[in-house]
Design a protein around this motif. Structure first.
Motif, mmCIF file in Angstrom:
data_model
loop_
_atom_site.group_PDB
_atom_site.id
_atom_site.type_symbol
_atom_site.label_atom_id
_atom_site.label_comp_id
_atom_site.label_asym_id
_atom_site.label_seq_id
_atom_site.Cartn_x
_atom_site.Cartn_y
_atom_site.Cartn_z
ATOM 1 N N LEU A 1 52.869 43.025 25.362
ATOM 2 C CA LEU A 1 53.728 42.141 26.010
ATOM 3 C C LEU A 1 54.912 41.438 25.171
ATOM 4 O O LEU A 1 55.612 40.824 25.739
ATOM 5 N N ARG B 1 48.703 49.248 29.668
ATOM 6 C CA ARG B 1 47.740 47.907 30.267
ATOM 7 C C ARG B 1 47.339 48.512 31.614
ATOM 8 O O ARG B 1 46.040 48.103 31.779
ATOM 9 N N ALA B 2 47.875 49.181 32.306
ATOM 10 C CA ALA B 2 47.587 49.627 33.729
ATOM 11 C C ALA B 2 45.962 50.562 33.321
ATOM 12 O O ALA B 2 45.188 50.277 34.086
ATOM 13 N N VAL C 1 44.103 42.368 30.365
ATOM 14 C CA VAL C 1 44.514 40.797 29.532
ATOM 15 C C VAL C 1 43.629 39.706 30.351
ATOM 16 O O VAL C 1 43.996 39.941 31.725
ATOM 17 N N PHE D 1 43.662 35.596 31.164
ATOM 18 C CA PHE D 1 44.565 34.626 30.323
ATOM 19 C C PHE D 1 43.845 33.179 30.725
ATOM 20 O O PHE D 1 43.056 32.948 31.299
ATOM 21 N N HIS E 1 46.442 33.065 35.782
ATOM 22 C CA HIS E 1 47.563 33.793 36.280
ATOM 23 C C HIS E 1 47.425 34.726 37.436
ATOM 24 O O HIS E 1 47.562 35.916 37.528
ATOM 25 N N ILE F 1 47.883 35.591 41.480
ATOM 26 C CA ILE F 1 48.902 35.476 42.664
ATOM 27 C C ILE F 1 48.679 34.310 43.451
ATOM 28 O O ILE F 1 47.584 34.638 44.366
ATOM 29 N N PRO G 1 45.267 45.513 40.215
ATOM 30 C CA PRO G 1 45.306 46.628 39.380
ATOM 31 C C PRO G 1 45.137 47.895 40.027
ATOM 32 O O PRO G 1 45.590 48.906 39.541
ATOM 33 N N THR H 1 48.341 49.920 40.489
ATOM 34 C CA THR H 1 49.118 50.558 39.311
ATOM 35 C C THR H 1 48.064 51.947 38.849
ATOM 36 O O THR H 1 48.910 52.890 38.452
ATOM 37 N N ARG I 1 39.218 40.611 38.101
ATOM 38 C CA ARG I 1 40.774 41.576 38.154
ATOM 39 C C ARG I 1 40.592 42.658 36.867
ATOM 40 O O ARG I 1 41.074 43.455 37.154
ATOM 41 N N VAL J 1 53.050 38.222 35.652
ATOM 42 C CA VAL J 1 51.675 38.475 35.408
ATOM 43 C C VAL J 1 51.443 40.079 35.970
ATOM 44 O O VAL J 1 50.676 40.899 35.457
ATOM 45 N N LEU J 2 52.316 40.655 37.043
ATOM 46 C CA LEU J 2 52.421 41.927 37.530
ATOM 47 C C LEU J 2 52.634 42.780 36.265
ATOM 48 O O LEU J 2 52.143 43.922 36.097
ATOM 49 N N ARG J 3 53.522 42.348 35.601
ATOM 50 C CA ARG J 3 53.887 43.180 34.212
ATOM 51 C C ARG J 3 52.845 43.033 33.237
ATOM 52 O O ARG J 3 52.265 44.107 32.663
ATOM 53 N N ALA J 4 51.817 42.226 33.228
ATOM 54 C CA ALA J 4 50.624 42.081 32.237
ATOM 55 C C ALA J 4 49.616 43.178 33.026
ATOM 56 O O ALA J 4 49.021 43.467 32.133
ATOM 57 N N LEU J 5 49.663 43.264 34.328
ATOM 58 C CA LEU J 5 48.839 44.189 34.871
ATOM 59 C C LEU J 5 49.053 45.448 34.881
ATOM 60 O O LEU J 5 48.227 46.364 35.120
#
Lengths: 223, 389
Positions: A54, A81-82, A87, A89, A93, A95, A107, A110, A152, B297-301
């Motif tokens: 990140l 990451r996908a 991660v 937090f 975080h 949505i 996920p 992705t 998640r 968050v989306l980028r972290a996922l």
């Protein structure tokens, strides 16, 4: 496996240069649960962010699950990451406009998963939040939100979990449930780097690191 | 408790986000609708204004006169037309000219004579010839007069105390007065007596001849100071043995009015579009700022930057499509209800939609790019590290 070799991270804040990490080297073997301790501002979150791709290190090399993260482009880090690294937090975080189950299913957008919905349901049951399936994050308690965030993270069965103070905002009971889940993952072979600024007595880490002002000051392995 | 049967999709996520930030969604759609509506309304109003001016100017008559090269202009001014003449075929020659900067032509044979002691200008005309290849409507001041009939100028009719239906004898031939023309307040227009060109040629013993051609200068994209020169050159290139005399006031008034209207319309449009673009940019920026944690968050996922960019572009495109349609119809409706419906609207609804849909969508997506890129170019850790809103 997580391998950091002489990793430094510095950034400029106003006129001041902040040394968040200073020549940190550490190694976490596959399937280990590593505990990363340190006071607030010691560089723990920076280290997690670097491991997750990140942020980029100013110096040094990082190998995460055979990926040379320091040399990867943004798109490659996103793919890592996908597929391999999840991660968790401290601030969850989630949505805000998606329900608990939709957040857990994120996920699956992705990576290609064969049956994401039954897997999400199984994780919710396992983490005791199945009654919150259609609830938005704003309608859930902090402990439920963190369990949702962990579900998640686990949806894709990642090889590595990077957990940044996952129990920081939770009551004792919720914290215990979160740590127990992470311990179960360790037993299944997942490598876990767990950050905490306080002692975690309900978990028995394989290895423990202590950061102080960006430097690695202590490393203890389980005998 | 409802168990999900389907997995999450990008479209589902997009709709959820749009509903979550519905006030921003509504504001974005309204801003684009207003911009498109304004564009349609102003285009219509501009067309309506040009139409109104065109009708007005046409009623004021032609603005050019083509006369034989060796004709004495001073004698023409004194209503003495008994000088040189030219072939009637010159009208067709002008109309067929490919680069001619005029579009309506009326050949005239004119002669000053007296009826019952009053001086009139006998004018033979044969209807109007429009430039080849155009679909322009005839000028309202050009007449098609049947043989044996006469259209009488207002001052001439008043002096002779004649009215429609009465007879008048001109150069020994009797004509029925079938129309009294409106008063122009100008000589010789108000003392003209119009008859069929052939009859005028017979009476004046000048078969196949005319001594003037009235013309209307085109609406060409030329500066007012150049229009007279260029129109003159374009006519004289086809007919070298004529001279072109413009009625300056009419020609320049028409030309200047058109240029001024176009400039005003353009200035208003550009201003309105800049304001709309700034508002849209601001709203997108506000939306992206509010959503930047989610982007982090989306980028972290593991969402790629391209996928996140596409999500925002899809959303903006959806806004723009809805807004372009509503703006098109709202703009047209406003024009109609305000009574400014042009005779020949620049933008009829379907072509306007076909034109505005892609333009609006592309423009909105373009304005959306900078704020989204601003967030995507930062490290996800920076964004996630910011205080949550």
């Amino acid at each position: 496996m997580i391998l950091l070799d002489n990793v430094s991270k510095q950034f400029v804040r106003g006129k001041e240069t902040v040394f968040a990490l200073d020549a940190v080297s550490l190694r976490v073997e596959q399937g280990q649960l590593a505990l990363l301790c340190g006071a607030s501002g010691s560089g723990k979150t920076t280290l997690i962010n670097l491991c997750a791709g990140l942020a980029s290190p100013s110096k040094g090399t990082l190998h995460i699950a055979d990926n040379k993260v320091h040399a990867m482009r943004q798109a490659e880090r996103a793919a890592m990451r996908a597929q391999q690294v999840a991660v968790v937090f401290q601030l969850f975080h989630l949505i805000p406009y998606l329900s608990a189950v939709e957040n857990i299913l994120l996920p699956s957008l992705t990576v290609s998963l064969s049956d994401p919905v039954p897997r999400a349901m199984q994780l919710m049951e396992q983490l005791g939040i199945v009654h919150r399936i259609n609830h938005r994050p704003g309608e859930m308690s902090a402990g439920e939100r963190q369990r949702c965030a962990i579900a998640r993270a686990l949806l894709t069965d990642p090889a590595i979990i990077l957990a940044d103070e996952p129990t920081g905002n939770l009551d004792k009971e919720s914290a215990a449930m979160v740590l127990e889940t992470l311990d179960t993952c360790r037993k299944k072979g997942t490598t876990i780097l767990l950050v905490s600024h306080q002692a975690v007595d309900t978990i028995n880490p394989d290895i423990m690191f202590q950061l102080d002002h960006g430097k690695l000051v202590k490393e203890e392995s389980k005998p | 408790m409802t168990f999900p049967t389907k997995t999450l999709s990008f479209h589902h996520m997009l709709l959820r986000e749009m509903w979550h930030s519905r006030w921003n969604t509504l504001a974005c759609i309204l801003v684009i609708t207003a911009a498109v509506g304004l564009y349609v309304t102003l285009s219509d109003m501009g067309a309506a204004s040009v139409d109104a001016t065109r009708v007005l100017m046409k009623e004021m008559g032609f603005n050019l006169q083509v006369i034989p090269n060796n004709a004495d202009l001073a004698r023409y001014q004194a209503l003495d037309y008994d000088g040189p003449d030219m072939p009637e075929s010159y009208v067709e020659n002008l109309a067929a000219g490919s680069r001619i900067m005029a579009q309506h032509f009326v050949g005239k044979l004119q002669h000053t004579t007296e009826i019952s002691g009053y001086k009139v200008v006998l004018t033979g005309v044969l209807g109007q010839t429009v430039r080849t290849g155009t679909t322009k409507a005839p000028m309202p001041t050009s007449y098609v007069i049947p043989r044996g009939e006469a259209f009488m100028g207002a001052a001439a009719a008043r002096s002779l105390k004649t009215n429609v239906g009465e007879k008048v004898v001109i150069l020994g031939r009797e004509f029925s007065i079938t129309r009294i023309l409106p008063e122009y307040g100008a000589i010789p227009e108000d003392i003209r007596v119009f008859i069929h060109l052939r009859e005028a040629q017979e009476l004046l013993e000048r078969p196949g001849r005319i001594n003037a051609i009235d013309a209307l200068a085109c609406q060409c994209p030329v500066d007012a100071k150049d229009i007279v020169t260029q129109v003159r050159e374009s006519i004289e290139a086809i007919l070298p043995d004529v001279q072109v005399e413009p009625y300056y006031s009419l020609l320049l008034a028409r030309h200047n009015q058109r240029i001024m209207m176009e400039r005003i319309q353009l200035a208003i449009l550009v201003g309105a579009l800049i304001v709309a673009a700034a508002a849209l940019w601001g709203l997108t920026y506000q939306n992206v700022s509010a959503r930047r944690h989610e982007i982090g968050v989306l980028r972290a996922l593991g969402f790629s930057d391209i996928r996140i960019l596409i999500l925002f572009l899809e959303k903006t495109a959806l806004y723009a499509l809805v807004a372009a349609m509503s703006g098109c119809f709202a703009g047209r409706a406003f024009t109609i209800f305000s009574g400014l419906n042009p005779i020949s609207p620049v933008l009829t609804p379907i072509p306007a939609l076909l034109f505005l849909l892609p333009i609006t969508t592309l423009a909105a997506m373009l304005f959306c790019l900078p704020p989204v890129m601003g967030v995507l170019l930062r490290d996800p850790a920076d964004i996630l590290g910011e205080t949550l809103p």
